[in-house]
Design a protein around this motif. Structure first.
Motif, PDB file in Angstrom:
ATOM      1  N   LEU A 110       0.911  -1.271  -0.017  1.00  0.00           N
ATOM      2  CA  LEU A 110      -0.029   0.101  -0.068  1.00  0.00           C
ATOM      3  C   LEU A 110       0.771   1.296  -0.058  1.00  0.00           C
ATOM      4  O   LEU A 110       0.384   2.030  -0.838  1.00  0.00           O
ATOM      5  CB  LEU A 110      -0.991  -0.195   1.229  1.00  0.00           C
ATOM      6  N   LEU A 111       1.856   1.324   0.864  1.00  0.00           N
ATOM      7  CA  LEU A 111       2.965   2.552   0.787  1.00  0.00           C
ATOM      8  C   LEU A 111       3.561   2.620  -0.509  1.00  0.00           C
ATOM      9  O   LEU A 111       3.639   3.716  -1.032  1.00  0.00           O
ATOM     10  CB  LEU A 111       3.897   2.273   1.971  1.00  0.00           C
ATOM     11  N   SER A 112       4.047   1.517  -1.213  1.00  0.00           N
ATOM     12  CA  SER A 112       4.596   1.669  -2.483  1.00  0.00           C
ATOM     13  C   SER A 112       3.616   2.359  -3.465  1.00  0.00           C
ATOM     14  O   SER A 112       4.141   3.025  -4.414  1.00  0.00           O
ATOM     15  CB  SER A 112       5.407   0.472  -2.772  1.00  0.00           C
ATOM     16  N   ALA A 113       2.328   1.750  -3.339  1.00  0.00           N
ATOM     17  CA  ALA A 113       1.296   2.304  -4.480  1.00  0.00           C
ATOM     18  C   ALA A 113       1.025   3.628  -4.179  1.00  0.00           C
ATOM     19  O   ALA A 113       0.874   4.587  -5.129  1.00  0.00           O
ATOM     20  CB  ALA A 113       0.161   1.283  -4.364  1.00  0.00           C
ATOM     21  N   CYS A 114       1.190   4.156  -2.903  1.00  0.00           N
ATOM     22  CA  CYS A 114       0.740   5.516  -2.693  1.00  0.00           C
ATOM     23  C   CYS A 114       1.850   6.689  -3.055  1.00  0.00           C
ATOM     24  O   CYS A 114       1.685   7.573  -3.671  1.00  0.00           O
ATOM     25  CB  CYS A 114       0.499   5.654  -1.188  1.00  0.00           C
ATOM     26  N   SER A 115       3.131   6.080  -2.936  1.00  0.00           N
ATOM     27  CA  SER A 115       4.369   6.574  -3.200  1.00  0.00           C
ATOM     28  C   SER A 115       4.914   6.538  -4.578  1.00  0.00           C
ATOM     29  O   SER A 115       5.983   6.759  -5.048  1.00  0.00           O
ATOM     30  CB  SER A 115       5.349   6.613  -2.247  1.00  0.00           C
ATOM     31  N   GLY A 116       3.977   6.242  -5.641  1.00  0.00           N
ATOM     32  CA  GLY A 116       4.261   5.637  -6.975  1.00  0.00           C
ATOM     33  C   GLY A 116       4.557   6.636  -7.982  1.00  0.00           C
ATOM     34  O   GLY A 116       5.068   6.629  -9.078  1.00  0.00           O
ATOM     35  N   GLU A 117       4.351   8.134  -7.744  1.00  0.00           N
ATOM     36  CA  GLU A 117       4.497   9.095  -8.366  1.00  0.00           C
ATOM     37  C   GLU A 117       5.859   9.454  -8.711  1.00  0.00           C
ATOM     38  O   GLU A 117       7.049   9.372  -7.734  1.00  0.00           O
ATOM     39  CB  GLU A 117       3.954  10.340  -8.016  1.00  0.00           C
ATOM     40  N   ARG A 118       6.379   9.542  -9.940  1.00  0.00           N
ATOM     41  CA  ARG A 118       7.731   9.599 -10.143  1.00  0.00           C
ATOM     42  C   ARG A 118       8.171  11.177 -10.673  1.00  0.00           C
ATOM     43  O   ARG A 118       7.240  11.893 -11.384  1.00  0.00           O
ATOM     44  CB  ARG A 118       8.075   8.771 -11.510  1.00  0.00           C
ATOM     45  N   ASP A 119       9.297  11.605 -10.535  1.00  0.00           N
ATOM     46  CA  ASP A 119       9.831  12.900 -10.726  1.00  0.00           C
ATOM     47  C   ASP A 119       9.983  12.992 -12.259  1.00  0.00           C
ATOM     48  O   ASP A 119      10.828  12.373 -12.807  1.00  0.00           O
ATOM     49  CB  ASP A 119      10.967  13.180 -10.124  1.00  0.00           C
ATOM     50  N   ALA A 120       9.000  13.678 -13.063  1.00  0.00           N
ATOM     51  CA  ALA A 120       8.860  13.670 -14.424  1.00  0.00           C
ATOM     52  C   ALA A 120      10.346  14.337 -15.065  1.00  0.00           C
ATOM     53  O   ALA A 120      10.651  13.996 -15.919  1.00  0.00           O
ATOM     54  CB  ALA A 120       7.812  14.603 -14.884  1.00  0.00           C
ATOM     55  N   ALA A 121      10.508  15.349 -14.219  1.00  0.00           N
ATOM     56  CA  ALA A 121      11.975  16.346 -14.732  1.00  0.00           C
ATOM     57  C   ALA A 121      13.152  15.131 -14.733  1.00  0.00           C
ATOM     58  O   ALA A 121      13.995  15.272 -15.503  1.00  0.00           O
ATOM     59  CB  ALA A 121      12.045  17.371 -13.853  1.00  0.00           C
ATOM     60  N   LYS A 122      13.214  14.517 -13.654  1.00  0.00           N
ATOM     61  CA  LYS A 122      14.388  13.469 -13.406  1.00  0.00           C
ATOM     62  C   LYS A 122      14.437  12.363 -14.262  1.00  0.00           C
ATOM     63  O   LYS A 122      15.217  12.036 -15.089  1.00  0.00           O
ATOM     64  CB  LYS A 122      14.424  12.879 -11.966  1.00  0.00           C
ATOM     65  N   CYS A 123      13.140  11.762 -14.819  1.00  0.00           N
ATOM     66  CA  CYS A 123      13.087  10.867 -15.715  1.00  0.00           C
ATOM     67  C   CYS A 123      13.206  11.574 -17.111  1.00  0.00           C
ATOM     68  O   CYS A 123      14.113  10.921 -18.041  1.00  0.00           O
ATOM     69  CB  CYS A 123      11.272  10.599 -15.811  1.00  0.00           C
ATOM     70  N   ALA A 124      12.938  12.616 -17.240  1.00  0.00           N
ATOM     71  CA  ALA A 124      13.342  13.238 -18.749  1.00  0.00           C
ATOM     72  C   ALA A 124      14.855  13.579 -18.931  1.00  0.00           C
ATOM     73  O   ALA A 124      15.295  13.140 -19.945  1.00  0.00           O
ATOM     74  CB  ALA A 124      12.590  14.856 -18.911  1.00  0.00           C
ATOM     75  N   ASP A 125      15.554  13.895 -17.558  1.00  0.00           N
ATOM     76  CA  ASP A 125      17.077  13.924 -17.548  1.00  0.00           C
ATOM     77  C   ASP A 125      17.640  12.615 -18.239  1.00  0.00           C
ATOM     78  O   ASP A 125      18.655  12.618 -18.908  1.00  0.00           O
ATOM     79  CB  ASP A 125      17.323  14.356 -16.385  1.00  0.00           C
ATOM     80  N   VAL A 126      17.164  11.545 -17.305  1.00  0.00           N
ATOM     81  CA  VAL A 126      17.787  10.345 -17.519  1.00  0.00           C
ATOM     82  C   VAL A 126      17.400   9.482 -18.995  1.00  0.00           C
ATOM     83  O   VAL A 126      18.468   9.175 -19.428  1.00  0.00           O
ATOM     84  CB  VAL A 126      17.565   9.327 -16.469  1.00  0.00           C
ATOM     85  N   ALA A 127      16.541  10.063 -19.404  1.00  0.00           N
ATOM     86  CA  ALA A 127      16.174   9.555 -20.820  1.00  0.00           C
ATOM     87  C   ALA A 127      17.025  10.241 -21.720  1.00  0.00           C
ATOM     88  O   ALA A 127      17.241   9.837 -22.479  1.00  0.00           O
ATOM     89  CB  ALA A 127      14.642   9.851 -21.198  1.00  0.00           C
ATOM     90  N   GLU A 128      17.099  11.633 -21.569  1.00  0.00           N
ATOM     91  CA  GLU A 128      18.185  12.385 -22.530  1.00  0.00           C
ATOM     92  C   GLU A 128      19.249  11.967 -22.406  1.00  0.00           C
ATOM     93  O   GLU A 128      20.141  11.686 -23.435  1.00  0.00           O
ATOM     94  CB  GLU A 128      18.056  13.954 -22.047  1.00  0.00           C
ATOM     95  N   THR A 129      20.034  11.392 -21.073  1.00  0.00           N
ATOM     96  CA  THR A 129      21.174  11.160 -20.959  1.00  0.00           C
ATOM     97  C   THR A 129      21.440   9.522 -21.834  1.00  0.00           C
ATOM     98  O   THR A 129      22.577   9.289 -22.572  1.00  0.00           O
ATOM     99  CB  THR A 129      21.741  10.530 -19.636  1.00  0.00           C
ATOM    100  N   GLN A 130      20.478   8.761 -21.779  1.00  0.00           N
ATOM    101  CA  GLN A 130      20.544   7.435 -22.412  1.00  0.00           C
ATOM    102  C   GLN A 130      20.276   7.925 -23.930  1.00  0.00           C
ATOM    103  O   GLN A 130      21.051   7.086 -24.660  1.00  0.00           O
ATOM    104  CB  GLN A 130      19.099   6.763 -22.046  1.00  0.00           C
TER     105      GLN A 130
END
Length: 89
Positions: free
Chosen positions: A20-40
């Motif tokens: 339940l805790l992991s489901a509630c905290s499932g939001e990801r940082d979109a900016a960090k995701c975009a940064d690592v995707a750009e690095t990839q």
């Protein structure tokens, strides 16, 4: 009289709480995701260009470096892919 706790019930409750805790905290940082995707994307581009240059040198019979650079660049791609999965999934 003191009641005994059932270990299976305690473990089950702990697992349920974690889920339940992991489901509630499932939001990801979109900016960090975009940064690592750009690095990839940059890592994949660098590796692709180096591979093309290396293959052209083979085809044309030119001197070229060892395969160490290609391996290092490929490792960078693998690490970047893992980071994207970790941050964005």
């Amino acid at each position: 009289m003191k009641q005994r706790t059932n270990p299976t019930r305690t473990i089950g409750a702990a697992v349920a709480a974690i889920v339940l805790l992991s489901a509630c905290s499932g939001e990801r940082d979109a900016a960090k995701c975009a940064d690592v995707a750009e690095t990839q994307a940059h890592a994949e581009s660098d590796w692709g260009e180096a591979l093309q240059t290396h293959n052209a040198a083979h085809t044309e019979g030119h001197e070229h470096g060892t395969h160490d650079e290609l391996i290092a660049l490929r490792v960078r791609v693998i690490i970047a892919e893992a980071e994207v999965r970790r941050v964005c999934d």
